[in-house]
Structure formats: C-alpha cells, structure tokens
Motif scaffolding. Structure first.
Motif, PDB file in Angstrom:
ATOM      1  N   CYS A  90       0.175 -15.525  -2.153  1.00  0.00           N
ATOM      2  CA  CYS A  90      -0.214 -13.914  -1.504  1.00  0.00           C
ATOM      3  C   CYS A  90       0.289 -13.624  -0.074  1.00  0.00           C
ATOM      4  O   CYS A  90      -0.422 -14.050   0.074  1.00  0.00           O
ATOM      5  N   ARG A  91      -0.228 -12.031  -0.570  1.00  0.00           N
ATOM      6  CA  ARG A  91       0.388 -12.005   1.178  1.00  0.00           C
ATOM      7  C   ARG A  91      -0.973 -11.733   1.668  1.00  0.00           C
ATOM      8  O   ARG A  91      -0.448 -11.589   3.141  1.00  0.00           O
ATOM      9  N   SER A  92      -1.511 -11.643   0.914  1.00  0.00           N
ATOM     10  CA  SER A  92      -3.574 -11.505   1.864  1.00  0.00           C
ATOM     11  C   SER A  92      -3.214 -12.937   2.849  1.00  0.00           C
ATOM     12  O   SER A  92      -3.987 -12.723   3.443  1.00  0.00           O
TER      13      SER A  92
ATOM     14  N   HIS B  38      -6.538 -18.599  -2.130  1.00  0.00           N
ATOM     15  CA  HIS B  38      -7.115 -17.621  -2.536  1.00  0.00           C
ATOM     16  C   HIS B  38      -7.025 -17.464  -3.751  1.00  0.00           C
ATOM     17  O   HIS B  38      -8.129 -16.416  -4.799  1.00  0.00           O
TER      18      HIS B  38
ATOM     19  N   PHE C 212     -12.615 -15.785  -5.128  1.00  0.00           N
ATOM     20  CA  PHE C 212     -12.643 -15.603  -3.786  1.00  0.00           C
ATOM     21  C   PHE C 212     -13.543 -14.730  -3.277  1.00  0.00           C
ATOM     22  O   PHE C 212     -14.230 -14.289  -2.825  1.00  0.00           O
TER      23      PHE C 212
ATOM     24  N   THR D 295      -6.631  -8.182  -9.183  1.00  0.00           N
ATOM     25  CA  THR D 295      -7.164  -7.238  -8.138  1.00  0.00           C
ATOM     26  C   THR D 295      -6.208  -5.459  -8.498  1.00  0.00           C
ATOM     27  O   THR D 295      -6.851  -4.762  -8.273  1.00  0.00           O
TER      28      THR D 295
ATOM     29  N   VAL E 262       2.935   2.256  -5.149  1.00  0.00           N
ATOM     30  CA  VAL E 262       3.428   1.698  -3.838  1.00  0.00           C
ATOM     31  C   VAL E 262       3.703   0.775  -3.613  1.00  0.00           C
ATOM     32  O   VAL E 262       2.166   0.295  -2.777  1.00  0.00           O
TER      33      VAL E 262
ATOM     34  N   ASP F  34       9.214   1.287  -4.271  1.00  0.00           N
ATOM     35  CA  ASP F  34       9.620  -0.109  -3.217  1.00  0.00           C
ATOM     36  C   ASP F  34      10.670   0.377  -2.045  1.00  0.00           C
ATOM     37  O   ASP F  34      11.640   0.880  -2.925  1.00  0.00           O
ATOM     38  N   ILE F  35      10.775  -0.493  -1.548  1.00  0.00           N
ATOM     39  CA  ILE F  35      12.128  -0.284  -0.321  1.00  0.00           C
ATOM     40  C   ILE F  35      13.571  -1.925  -1.038  1.00  0.00           C
ATOM     41  O   ILE F  35      14.419  -1.414  -0.161  1.00  0.00           O
ATOM     42  N   ARG F  36      12.416  -2.004  -1.352  1.00  0.00           N
ATOM     43  CA  ARG F  36      13.960  -2.778  -2.461  1.00  0.00           C
ATOM     44  C   ARG F  36      14.054  -2.814  -3.819  1.00  0.00           C
ATOM     45  O   ARG F  36      13.383  -2.955  -4.673  1.00  0.00           O
TER      46      ARG F  36
ATOM     47  N   GLN G 146      13.466  -5.768  -6.464  1.00  0.00           N
ATOM     48  CA  GLN G 146      11.881  -6.020  -6.792  1.00  0.00           C
ATOM     49  C   GLN G 146      11.843  -4.332  -7.369  1.00  0.00           C
ATOM     50  O   GLN G 146      10.967  -4.733  -8.792  1.00  0.00           O
TER      51      GLN G 146
ATOM     52  N   VAL H  12      -4.722  -0.398  -2.306  1.00  0.00           N
ATOM     53  CA  VAL H  12      -5.677  -1.601  -3.124  1.00  0.00           C
ATOM     54  C   VAL H  12      -4.789  -2.204  -1.103  1.00  0.00           C
ATOM     55  O   VAL H  12      -6.071  -3.532  -1.514  1.00  0.00           O
TER      56      VAL H  12
ATOM     57  N   ILE I 130      -4.656  -3.838   2.556  1.00  0.00           N
ATOM     58  CA  ILE I 130      -5.445  -3.441   3.847  1.00  0.00           C
ATOM     59  C   ILE I 130      -4.628  -3.926   4.783  1.00  0.00           C
ATOM     60  O   ILE I 130      -3.751  -4.957   5.129  1.00  0.00           O
TER      61      ILE I 130
ATOM     62  N   TYR J 133     -11.028  -2.999  -3.970  1.00  0.00           N
ATOM     63  CA  TYR J 133     -11.407  -4.615  -3.327  1.00  0.00           C
ATOM     64  C   TYR J 133     -11.662  -5.301  -4.711  1.00  0.00           C
ATOM     65  O   TYR J 133     -12.512  -5.140  -5.246  1.00  0.00           O
TER      66      TYR J 133
ATOM     67  N   ARG K 135       5.520 -13.903  -8.404  1.00  0.00           N
ATOM     68  CA  ARG K 135       5.428 -14.437  -7.635  1.00  0.00           C
ATOM     69  C   ARG K 135       5.458 -15.561  -7.533  1.00  0.00           C
ATOM     70  O   ARG K 135       6.285 -16.300  -8.433  1.00  0.00           O
TER      71      ARG K 135
HETATM   72  N1  COD Z   1       6.987   1.374   0.480  1.00  0.00           N
HETATM   73  C1  COD Z   1       7.255   0.886  -0.176  1.00  0.00           C
HETATM   74  N2  COD Z   1       6.985  -0.593  -0.163  1.00  0.00           N
HETATM   75  C2  COD Z   1       6.932  -1.483   0.647  1.00  0.00           C
HETATM   76  C3  COD Z   1       6.941  -0.838   2.229  1.00  0.00           C
HETATM   77  C4  COD Z   1       7.146   0.508   1.820  1.00  0.00           C
HETATM   78  N3  COD Z   1       7.216   0.966   2.959  1.00  0.00           N
HETATM   79  N4  COD Z   1       7.268  -2.167   2.788  1.00  0.00           N
HETATM   80  C5  COD Z   1       7.391  -2.987   1.908  1.00  0.00           C
HETATM   81  N5  COD Z   1       6.924  -2.921   0.852  1.00  0.00           N
HETATM   82  C6  COD Z   1       6.499  -3.414  -0.564  1.00  0.00           C
HETATM   83  C7  COD Z   1       7.641  -4.621  -0.005  1.00  0.00           C
HETATM   84  O1  COD Z   1       9.207  -5.000  -0.006  1.00  0.00           O
HETATM   85  C8  COD Z   1       6.537  -5.892  -1.787  1.00  0.00           C
HETATM   86  O2  COD Z   1       7.819  -5.761  -2.552  1.00  0.00           O
HETATM   87  C9  COD Z   1       5.434  -5.007  -1.618  1.00  0.00           C
HETATM   88  O3  COD Z   1       5.557  -3.985  -0.705  1.00  0.00           O
HETATM   89  C10 COD Z   1       4.249  -5.984  -1.192  1.00  0.00           C
HETATM   90  O4  COD Z   1       4.651  -7.058  -1.804  1.00  0.00           O
HETATM   91  P1  COD Z   1       3.980  -8.217  -1.261  1.00  0.00           P
HETATM   92  O5  COD Z   1       4.363  -9.425  -2.977  1.00  0.00           O
HETATM   93  O6  COD Z   1       4.611  -8.412  -0.822  1.00  0.00           O
HETATM   94  O7  COD Z   1       2.637  -8.634  -1.772  1.00  0.00           O
HETATM   95  P2  COD Z   1       1.214  -8.974  -2.414  1.00  0.00           P
HETATM   96  O8  COD Z   1       1.667  -8.122  -3.623  1.00  0.00           O
HETATM   97  O9  COD Z   1       1.213 -10.607  -2.576  1.00  0.00           O
HETATM   98  O10 COD Z   1       0.047  -8.159  -1.907  1.00  0.00           O
HETATM   99  C11 COD Z   1      -0.718  -6.909  -1.843  1.00  0.00           C
HETATM  100  C12 COD Z   1      -1.556  -6.575  -0.753  1.00  0.00           C
HETATM  101  C13 COD Z   1      -1.592  -5.321  -1.210  1.00  0.00           C
HETATM  102  C14 COD Z   1      -2.599  -7.428  -1.685  1.00  0.00           C
HETATM  103  C15 COD Z   1      -1.796  -7.457   0.091  1.00  0.00           C
HETATM  104  O11 COD Z   1      -1.054  -7.002   1.483  1.00  0.00           O
HETATM  105  C16 COD Z   1      -2.841  -6.455   1.344  1.00  0.00           C
HETATM  106  O12 COD Z   1      -3.063  -5.885   1.521  1.00  0.00           O
HETATM  107  N6  COD Z   1      -4.039  -7.771   0.554  1.00  0.00           N
HETATM  108  C17 COD Z   1      -5.728  -7.761   1.549  1.00  0.00           C
HETATM  109  C18 COD Z   1      -6.333  -6.743   0.347  1.00  0.00           C
HETATM  110  C19 COD Z   1      -7.253  -7.581  -0.299  1.00  0.00           C
HETATM  111  O13 COD Z   1      -7.416  -7.294  -1.378  1.00  0.00           O
HETATM  112  N7  COD Z   1      -7.328  -8.827  -0.014  1.00  0.00           N
HETATM  113  C20 COD Z   1      -7.508  -9.522  -1.082  1.00  0.00           C
HETATM  114  C21 COD Z   1      -7.391 -11.328  -2.253  1.00  0.00           C
HETATM  115  S1  COD Z   1      -5.358  -9.958  -2.827  1.00  0.00           S
END
Ligand code: COD
Ligand code: ZN
Length: 364
Positions: A38-40, A59, A85, A168, A188, A213-215, A218, A280, A282, A307, A358
């Motif tokens: 996870c990105r967190s 987590h 978590f 989440t 987003v 998304d920017i990709r 995805q 969502v 952080i 959260y 994932r």
């Molecule tokens: N515009 C649109 N999409 C974007 C941009 C942008 N400017 N920049 C990046 N992205 C896209 C990426 O291409 C990607 O597809 C996506 O955003 C992020 O996805 P992942 O797979 O890298 O991240 P996740 O889904 O694992 O996690 C995202 C969270 C928002 C949950 C994480 O970053 C976070 O903030 N976690 C803290 C919040 C929380 O509650 N944590 C507890 C456990 S998760």
C-alpha cells in the motif's frame, strides 16, 4: 523471525532476523499469510509521514492465529484472521460513539502496543509496530481486537486486502460519502484504494463513475471495477474534463485518493453544487490545501476527510467478506502481483513505476 525493517527514511528496507516477544494479555501471535503493498507504507519510507524508527511497516495483512496471550476470547489458535490497523480499545470516547476507526487509545499509543511497549526487538533495541500490525514479517503480535476472524474460503491475499484498501476505499463511498443511487462520482487517483472507491460507488448504484488518474494503464484497469468514464489528468485539466462529462455541473461525489494539495483542490473544483468532496489520501506532513471560500458557501459544498473508510473493523470487515463471497466486490482482479518478503523493495519500486492494481507479499 525474518522481517523487513525500516531504519532510515529514503533507504531500502533491511531484511533481517528480529526478535518477537510472546503475546501479552489481550494479544495474539499471528503467522502472517499475506501482506499488501500500500502507498501508505511508502509515505513512511519517504518521510512524508512520521513513525518512530526503527519500525516494521505493513498494515494490510492476514494470517493464521498461532498462540494467544492470557484472557484472549475473540479468537483462538488455527483461526484465519484479517488484521486491522486500528485495533479499537472499545472504551474511549470515539469507540463509545461508534467511531472505532478513530480509537483514542490506539491513536495515543501509535506504533507501540496498546500498553505503550514494543514486542519487536533487535539486539536489545525496540522496533516499532506500524498500526500495531507490522506484517512485513513472518509473524506479528497484535491486539485481539485487531484480529477479525475470516472464513478459510477467502484466499490469504484477498483477506489481506480487506485489512486496508477494501474498507478504506469501499468505506469512503459507502460509510463516509454515502453515495446515492443515480448520482455522478469522480475518483481522483485509481491505485489500490481508488479502485475500491470505484467498487463502493458501483455497489451503491452510482450512474456515472469517472476515474481520474495521470496514467492511462490505471484508467483502463479501473474499467474492470465499475468506472464508466475516464479522465487522463496529464493530458488536460481534469476539472474541465469532469465538468464536460457531467453536462457542466461537476460530480455529485468526488474522492481524493492520492494525497496532495493539488489533487485535493482538483477534487474540490470538480464537485457539483451541493457536492460532497471526500478526502481519503493523507498529504505530506504540514501540507495546506485550499479551496475558494465563496464557492463553498454559494454552492453549499461539503468537504470531509475519512480515515479507514469510516469503517468499524469488527463490524464492517465481515460485511465486506460477505460482499466478496457473494460476488459483489471484484477483489480477485485486484491483486495482480505476488512477491516473497525478500522482494519487498522491488514490490515498492513496481508501485512507484505505476504498475496497475495491488501487489501482495505472500508467505509459505
Ligand atoms: N492526479 C490523479 N491521479 C494521480 C495523481 C494526480 N495528480 N498523482 C498520482 N496519481 C495516481 C497514481 O497514478 C496512482 O494510480 C494513484 O494516484 C495512487 O495509487 P497507489 O496505488 O500508488 O496508492 P494506494 O491506492 O495504495 O494509496 C493511496 C492512499 C491515498 C491511501 C495513500 O497514498 C494515503 O494517502 N494513505 C494515507 C491515508 C490512510 O488512510 N492510510 C491508512 C492506510 S491506507
Ligand atoms: Zn493502506
């Protein structure tokens, strides 16, 4: 046992042997079966979020109960469990008010167990437990309230997803925003968590679900989970594109699922009159996000954070398991990459490269 330890930010995790104490009163020893990427966790590795070091991250996990400490009644050896978590104390103001995802005792004790001490050590030094889970390791000692028994019919990697990205994301749509049937939704950030927001919006019969998304990869992948339209934010202003797709109105429900001031502002600006903006992600510590103060009032918008999807783990995770088992949540297509614990740094590099879906660490 083998574990991946974070000693210093911006450095790879170190795979090594560490010591794990026996579970104390109210605690459980779990043999980890799977742990999600996870990105967190990445935020802690990069120093964008703070955790006491050294720490074992991870987590989003599931496993099998091996032994229980004194007084444990919620689970027993042999049970397959999802790890939460936010193991709730059940006694604080937040728990009593029904917001166990915000448990005060859990928040106050952070990366320590609920009694304020660590079970993880190396050469006499304490190692901290991310989210009181720390599942980037072969075993974990966790509070019993952080163990949610799950049927053995649920594969370990899917059970792990129900520990983080499913509640989440699905929870953000279902419990926080409470998306209405026939409404328009924009998400987003369509990574592991964003895809679950999309599934939550689909579950509630949103009419239009716009993946942003920017990709491109995805965006294509998001279609498998219920997105009806896509917007590539790197081509052209995503706000203008979402407005075009919604007849100039903006979306009724927007979700920010990346964690930055820029994406929060975009999610706000693309929301409709009386729209709800649910944040969502952080953003890095000390980030300030902005929105137009006049627009907020004149268009009666709502902006809120969520959260853990505002989900109450012990009540809502079993419901998500049922949704999966009855075919209403497409979690089988979500986990696309499997790694051994020794490949964990590669797994995070792949996430940074923008691989879709994932990844999960699996243990034998
Ligand atoms: N515009 C649109 N999409 C974007 C941009 C942008 N400017 N920049 C990046 N992205 C896209 C990426 O291409 C990607 O597809 C996506 O955003 C992020 O996805 P992942 O797979 O890298 O991240 P996740 O889904 O694992 O996690 C995202 C969270 C928002 C949950 C994480 O970053 C976070 O903030 N976690 C803290 C919040 C929380 O509650 N944590 C507890 C456990 S998760
Ligand atoms: Zn997570």
């Amino acid at each position: 046992m083998k574990a991946a330890v974070l000693y210093e930010t911006k450095q790879p995790l170190v795979l090594e042997d560490v010591d794990l104490d026996e579970p104390k009163a109210g605690e459980v020893l779990v043999k980890v079966g799977a742990a999600g990427i996870c990105r967190s966790d990445r935020h802690f590795m990069h120093g964008d979020a703070r955790i006491n070091l050294p720490a074992i991250l991870g987590h989003e996990g599931a496993g099998t109960v091996e032994r229980v400490g004194p007084g444990v009644t919620l689970t027993k050896p042999g049970d397959q469990v999802i790890l939460s978590f936010v193991p709730a104390c059940g006694r604080c103001k937040s728990c009593l008010a029904g917001y166990s995802n915000l448990c005060d005792l859990h928040m106050a004790t952070g990366p320590f167990m609920l009694d304020g001490t660590c079970r993880l050590h190396k050469n006499g030094q304490d190692i901290h437990h991310m989210g009181k889970v720390a599942c980037f390791a072969e075993y974990a000692v966790v509070p019993e309230t952080g163990c949610i028994p799950v049927s053995a019919d649920v594969p370990m990697d899917i059970a792990a997803m129900i520990g983080c990205c499913v509640p989440t994301g699905v929870g953000a749509a279902v419990y926080s925003a409470q998306v209405q049937p026939g409404s328009t939704v924009a998400v987003v950030g369509c990574g592991g968590v964003g895809l679950n927001v999309i599934m939550g919006a689909k579950l509630l019969n949103a009419a239009k679900i716009i993946a942003v998304d920017i990709r491109e990869s995805q965006l294509e992948f998001a279609m498998k989970f219920g997105a009806t339209h896509s917007v590539n934010a790197s081509d052209r202003d995503p706000v203008a594109q979402v407005k075009e797709l919604t007849g100039g109105l903006g979306a009724d429900y927007t979700f920010e699922v990346f964690g930055s001031a820029e994406t929060i502002k975009a999610a706000y600006d693309m929301s409709a009159k009386r729209g709800t903006v649910t944040v969502v992600g952080i953003a890095p510590m000390d980030t300030e996000a902005s929105f137009n103060a006049v627009d907020l009032v004149r268009n009666e918008k709502t902006i809120r954070g969520t959260y853990y999807g505002s989900a109450r783990s012990r009540n809502d995770m079993p419901a998500m398991v049922e949704l999966y088992l009855s075919g209403k949540l497409n979690l089988d297509d979500l986990v696309v990459r499997h790694y051994g614990l020794d490949q964990i740094n590669q797994a995070y590099d792949d996430m940074d490269q923008g691989e879709v879906g994932r990844g999960a660490i699996v243990f034998d």
